[in-house]
Design a protein around this motif. Sequence first.
Motif, PDB file in Angstrom:
ATOM      1  N   THR A 123      -2.646  -5.939  -0.349  1.00  0.00           N
ATOM      2  CA  THR A 123      -1.640  -5.220   0.428  1.00  0.00           C
ATOM      3  C   THR A 123      -2.318  -4.644   1.661  1.00  0.00           C
ATOM      4  OG1 THR A 123      -0.362  -4.672  -1.543  1.00  0.00           O
ATOM      5  CG2 THR A 123       0.003  -3.301   0.404  1.00  0.00           C
ATOM      6  N   THR A 124      -1.712  -4.888   2.810  1.00  0.00           N
ATOM      7  CA  THR A 124      -2.276  -4.385   4.063  1.00  0.00           C
ATOM      8  C   THR A 124      -1.158  -3.776   4.913  1.00  0.00           C
ATOM      9  OG1 THR A 124      -2.015  -6.540   5.128  1.00  0.00           O
ATOM     10  CG2 THR A 124      -4.157  -6.082   4.096  1.00  0.00           C
ATOM     11  N   ILE A 125      -1.556  -2.994   5.872  1.00  0.00           N
ATOM     12  CA  ILE A 125      -0.595  -2.370   6.776  1.00  0.00           C
ATOM     13  C   ILE A 125      -0.851  -2.925   8.178  1.00  0.00           C
ATOM     14  CG2 ILE A 125       0.223  -0.193   7.747  1.00  0.00           C
ATOM     15  CD1 ILE A 125      -0.812   1.080   5.071  1.00  0.00           C
ATOM     16  N   ALA A 154      -5.027  -0.723   1.634  1.00  0.00           N
ATOM     17  CA  ALA A 154      -3.916  -0.101   2.350  1.00  0.00           C
ATOM     18  C   ALA A 154      -3.987   1.422   2.248  1.00  0.00           C
ATOM     19  CB  ALA A 154      -2.585  -0.608   1.801  1.00  0.00           C
ATOM     20  N   ALA A 202       4.244  -1.762   4.871  1.00  0.00           N
ATOM     21  CA  ALA A 202       3.129  -2.530   4.319  1.00  0.00           C
ATOM     22  C   ALA A 202       3.522  -3.981   4.041  1.00  0.00           C
ATOM     23  CB  ALA A 202       2.618  -1.876   3.046  1.00  0.00           C
TER      24      ALA A 202
END
Length: 478
Positions: A25-27, A377, A460
């Motif tokens: 998970t990344t932003i 994240a 996200a």
Amino acid sequence: MRRLPLAPLAAALLLAAGAASAADTTIPAAAVKTAEQLRDRALQDDTGYRIVASLTTEVGPRIAGGPADQRARDWAVAKFKELGFDKVYTEPVTYPLWQRRGEHGAIVAPFPQPLVLTALGYSAGTPRGGLAAEVVKFDSLDALKAADPARVKGKIVYIGYRMQRKKDGADYGMGSAVRTMGPPIAASKGAAGYLLRSAGTDPDSRTPHTGVTGFRDPAKAIPAAALSNPDADQLERVLAYGKPVTVKLDLDCGIVGQYTGANVIGEVTGRRHPDQVVAIGGHLDSWDPGTGAIDDGAGVAIAMAAAKLIRDLPQRPDRTIRVIAFANEEMGLWGGRAYAEKHAGEVAKFQLGTESDFGAGPVWRMSASVKPEARGAIAQIARVLEPIGVAYDARRPGGGGSDLSQMHAKGMAALTLTQDGTRYFDWHHNANDTLDKIDPKELAQNVAVYAAFSYMAAQADGDFGSAPGAFAGDGAED
């Protein structure tokens, strides 16, 4: 295994790395930049302070089921609408209705004098004309647990645990245990009543701190009250003479049936995933001696103001920001438990959540319970919050705050955003819980934290791991 030529091996490693990174998970960078702008805007915005000023002035004390309960709910519905939330609704919450009507206490012998005290939630009332009995003192909750019932029967049990100021409020763990667990234990051993030194840290203020007991069955409850710190000191000095000490309690209080209130909920609807939510909030009820400014008008205001800032962006967030003003947290997390029971089947749709319920001091620590693939994240969120004084402790779990701890227990990914509670327990649950205890700049820092993290979670790429039972046993309850 068969060796690959160097070039194909390098390609395979790159593919593997890409696959692992795709699962994380990344932003997105654009969302991080917007979150930084939200953070900086919030620091200069007074919406949160105006909200808590409105609540504490127009409604005031909000004991669950009391005269102001409906007015508080009406206020919350109107405030959500005034702030431009897209959807505003209520969900019913039913709980025992406990009322406080009057309270008096005094040392009868050997040195007659009045005591300043307050009845505790779910305490039984005394018989008409009051209850007079000898006091038996215990140095700790464990000592009471180990006591011979013959030593307790027919007497008023007193425990004098003294809380100390701590930034993280650590002493409240024992302070609240003495208040909640002590009365039922004393009752089970035949005590006639129960007194404690207030679970508070104001050493010289003659303002007792109320709070809930562990009683749930009115038939098993006994009269229970908290002394102000100076009055507890006085009682202990009298006990130190070694003579029998008699105290009279006159408490007019008790459970009088059931009441149905409600959680009040406002939403900023997500643009791409409206059924996925970032949950934030505070509890709408308060104890009756003060006006419920720090506990927990501030929490309601922080969440409302943070969501309002997100709502005012040129474009709605990808996911829904849901603000919950919980009912009757003070007497047993009734609103939080009702909410979790109703929404347990939807837990996987909860992106991330936490509640503000520790006053209005600046947030100084963040911790999280998320899936391993979302730790990156969380680190991105931490980097946005670091410039305003928030440190990320990756070793601690995140419990979601008081009411949302119940959704976390169902499997919601959660943060804990710890405020500076050094002075919080000076005013907690007593008559000094008033608006003047809130520093507008410190409140704005809280709004900045909640606005930035909520927006980043909503934007996200990927989730934070919410699923049924996902975080069982993570230690967030400790």
